[in-house]
Design a protein around this motif. Structure first.
Motif, PDB file in Angstrom:
ATOM      1  N   ASP A  67       0.847  -1.179   0.000  1.00 46.47           N
ATOM      2  CA  ASP A  67       0.000   0.000   0.000  1.00 46.47           C
ATOM      3  C   ASP A  67       0.893   1.243   0.000  1.00 46.47           C
ATOM      4  OD1 ASP A  67      -2.785   1.205   0.522  1.00 46.47           O
ATOM      5  OD2 ASP A  67      -1.523   2.102   2.082  1.00 46.47           O
ATOM      6  N   MET A  68       0.672   2.140  -0.944  1.00 46.21           N
ATOM      7  CA  MET A  68       1.534   3.322  -1.064  1.00 46.21           C
ATOM      8  C   MET A  68       1.457   4.214   0.174  1.00 46.21           C
ATOM      9  SD  MET A  68       2.019   5.985  -4.196  1.00 46.21           S
ATOM     10  CE  MET A  68       0.952   7.311  -3.715  1.00 46.21           C
ATOM     11  N   VAL A  69       0.301   4.325   0.775  1.00 44.64           N
ATOM     12  CA  VAL A  69       0.170   5.143   1.986  1.00 44.64           C
ATOM     13  C   VAL A  69       1.036   4.566   3.092  1.00 44.64           C
ATOM     14  CG1 VAL A  69      -1.440   5.956   3.755  1.00 44.64           C
ATOM     15  CG2 VAL A  69      -2.115   5.989   1.341  1.00 44.64           C
ATOM     16  N   ASP A  70       1.016   3.257   3.251  1.00 46.95           N
ATOM     17  CA  ASP A  70       1.868   2.606   4.258  1.00 46.95           C
ATOM     18  C   ASP A  70       3.345   2.833   3.942  1.00 46.95           C
ATOM     19  OD1 ASP A  70      -0.352   1.674   5.617  1.00 46.95           O
ATOM     20  OD2 ASP A  70      -0.303  -0.305   4.648  1.00 46.95           O
ATOM     21  N   PHE A  71       3.679   2.768   2.662  1.00 48.82           N
ATOM     22  CA  PHE A  71       5.067   3.003   2.254  1.00 48.82           C
ATOM     23  C   PHE A  71       5.506   4.407   2.642  1.00 48.82           C
ATOM     24  CE2 PHE A  71       8.288   4.569  -0.617  1.00 48.82           C
ATOM     25  CZ  PHE A  71       9.220   3.537  -0.626  1.00 48.82           C
ATOM     26  N   VAL A  72       4.675   5.392   2.354  1.00 46.79           N
ATOM     27  CA  VAL A  72       5.024   6.787   2.659  1.00 46.79           C
ATOM     28  C   VAL A  72       5.119   6.997   4.166  1.00 46.79           C
ATOM     29  CG1 VAL A  72       4.258   9.191   2.468  1.00 46.79           C
ATOM     30  CG2 VAL A  72       4.122   7.665   0.486  1.00 46.79           C
ATOM     31  N   LYS A  73       4.232   6.377   4.925  1.00 45.12           N
ATOM     32  CA  LYS A  73       4.313   6.477   6.392  1.00 45.12           C
ATOM     33  C   LYS A  73       5.626   5.908   6.905  1.00 45.12           C
ATOM     34  CE  LYS A  73      -0.628   6.401   7.404  1.00 45.12           C
ATOM     35  NZ  LYS A  73      -1.745   5.614   7.970  1.00 45.12           N
ATOM     36  N   GLU A  74       6.020   4.751   6.367  1.00 42.81           N
ATOM     37  CA  GLU A  74       7.286   4.137   6.779  1.00 42.81           C
ATOM     38  C   GLU A  74       8.466   5.026   6.392  1.00 42.81           C
ATOM     39  OE1 GLU A  74      10.164   1.732   8.404  1.00 42.81           O
ATOM     40  OE2 GLU A  74       8.014   1.757   8.775  1.00 42.81           O
ATOM     41  N   LEU A  75       8.408   5.604   5.214  1.00 44.57           N
ATOM     42  CA  LEU A  75       9.467   6.516   4.785  1.00 44.57           C
ATOM     43  C   LEU A  75       9.549   7.704   5.732  1.00 44.57           C
ATOM     44  CD1 LEU A  75      11.636   7.482   2.815  1.00 44.57           C
ATOM     45  CD2 LEU A  75       9.796   8.485   1.424  1.00 44.57           C
ATOM     46  N   GLN A  76       8.417   8.272   6.097  1.00 41.66           N
ATOM     47  CA  GLN A  76       8.416   9.410   7.019  1.00 41.66           C
ATOM     48  C   GLN A  76       8.990   9.010   8.375  1.00 41.66           C
ATOM     49  OE1 GLN A  76       7.523  12.704   6.230  1.00 41.66           O
ATOM     50  NE2 GLN A  76       8.673  12.945   8.127  1.00 41.66           N
ATOM     51  N   ASN A  77       8.650   7.831   8.857  1.00 45.45           N
ATOM     52  CA  ASN A  77       9.220   7.339  10.115  1.00 45.45           C
ATOM     53  C   ASN A  77      10.734   7.257  10.046  1.00 45.45           C
ATOM     54  OD1 ASN A  77       6.725   7.089  11.387  1.00 45.45           O
ATOM     55  ND2 ASN A  77       6.505   4.929  10.833  1.00 45.45           N
ATOM     56  N   ARG A  78      11.235   6.723   8.941  1.00 45.92           N
ATOM     57  CA  ARG A  78      12.693   6.599   8.781  1.00 45.92           C
ATOM     58  C   ARG A  78      13.372   7.957   8.672  1.00 45.92           C
ATOM     59  NH1 ARG A  78      14.166   1.145   5.457  1.00 45.92           N
ATOM     60  NH2 ARG A  78      12.645  -0.188   6.477  1.00 45.92           N
ATOM     61  N   ILE A  79      12.721   8.887   8.001  1.00 44.15           N
ATOM     62  CA  ILE A  79      13.278  10.241   7.901  1.00 44.15           C
ATOM     63  C   ILE A  79      13.313  10.870   9.294  1.00 44.15           C
ATOM     64  CG2 ILE A  79      12.828  12.573   7.045  1.00 44.15           C
ATOM     65  CD1 ILE A  79      11.774  11.211   4.441  1.00 44.15           C
ATOM     66  N   ASN A  80      12.239  10.735  10.043  1.00 46.09           N
ATOM     67  CA  ASN A  80      12.201  11.303  11.398  1.00 46.09           C
ATOM     68  C   ASN A  80      13.264  10.690  12.287  1.00 46.09           C
ATOM     69  OD1 ASN A  80      10.047  12.939  10.672  1.00 46.09           O
ATOM     70  ND2 ASN A  80       8.510  11.583  11.535  1.00 46.09           N
ATOM     71  N   GLU A  81      13.455   9.365  12.184  1.00 45.31           N
ATOM     72  CA  GLU A  81      14.448   8.668  13.003  1.00 45.31           C
ATOM     73  C   GLU A  81      15.868   9.082  12.639  1.00 45.31           C
ATOM     74  OE1 GLU A  81      13.688   4.525  12.461  1.00 45.31           O
ATOM     75  OE2 GLU A  81      11.811   4.589  13.607  1.00 45.31           O
ATOM     76  N   SER A  82      16.080   9.478  11.409  1.00 39.75           N
ATOM     77  CA  SER A  82      17.441   9.811  10.959  1.00 39.75           C
ATOM     78  C   SER A  82      17.879  11.213  11.401  1.00 39.75           C
ATOM     79  CB  SER A  82      17.545   9.708   9.440  1.00 39.75           C
ATOM     80  OG  SER A  82      16.877  10.776   8.809  1.00 39.75           O
ATOM     81  N   LYS A  83      16.948  11.995  11.904  1.00 40.14           N
ATOM     82  CA  LYS A  83      17.275  13.374  12.311  1.00 40.14           C
ATOM     83  C   LYS A  83      17.820  13.434  13.706  1.00 40.14           C
ATOM     84  CE  LYS A  83      14.166  15.534   9.104  1.00 40.14           C
ATOM     85  NZ  LYS A  83      13.075  16.415   8.850  1.00 40.14           N
TER      86      LYS A  83
END
Length: 83
Positions: A67-83
């Motif tokens: 699901d693309m929405v799930d993919f984008v949520k996971e991407l956002q989580n990873r971006i947040n974690e990398s900061k």
């Protein structure tokens, strides 16, 4: 100036796409066949040589049964974690 495909966020996108493909059990060739594109298309995306747009991301997610929405949520989580 760095190209936008070489940002930390874009690299996280590429890592997530790569891991999604592997977790789905597909080779680049198998994914390419599902998308009706050449294998080099997938390779260039994963290597950061080709930037994808939202429609291409949707096609990749669909081909990988994600699901693309799930993919984008996971991407956002990873971006947040990398900061």
């Amino acid at each position: 100036m760095n190209k936008s495909t070489h940002t930390k966020e874009y690299n996280l996108l590429l890592q997530l796409l790569y891991s999604l493909r592997l977790n789905a059990g597909f080779t680049q060739l198998e994914l390419a066949k599902r998308m009706n594109v050449p294998q080099s298309y997938i390779s260039k995306i994963e290597n950061g040589e080709r930037r994808i747009d939202i429609i291409e991301l949707r096609s990749i997610c669909h081909a990988l049964n994600c699901d693309m929405v799930d993919f984008v949520k996971e991407l956002q989580n990873r971006i947040n974690e990398s900061k």
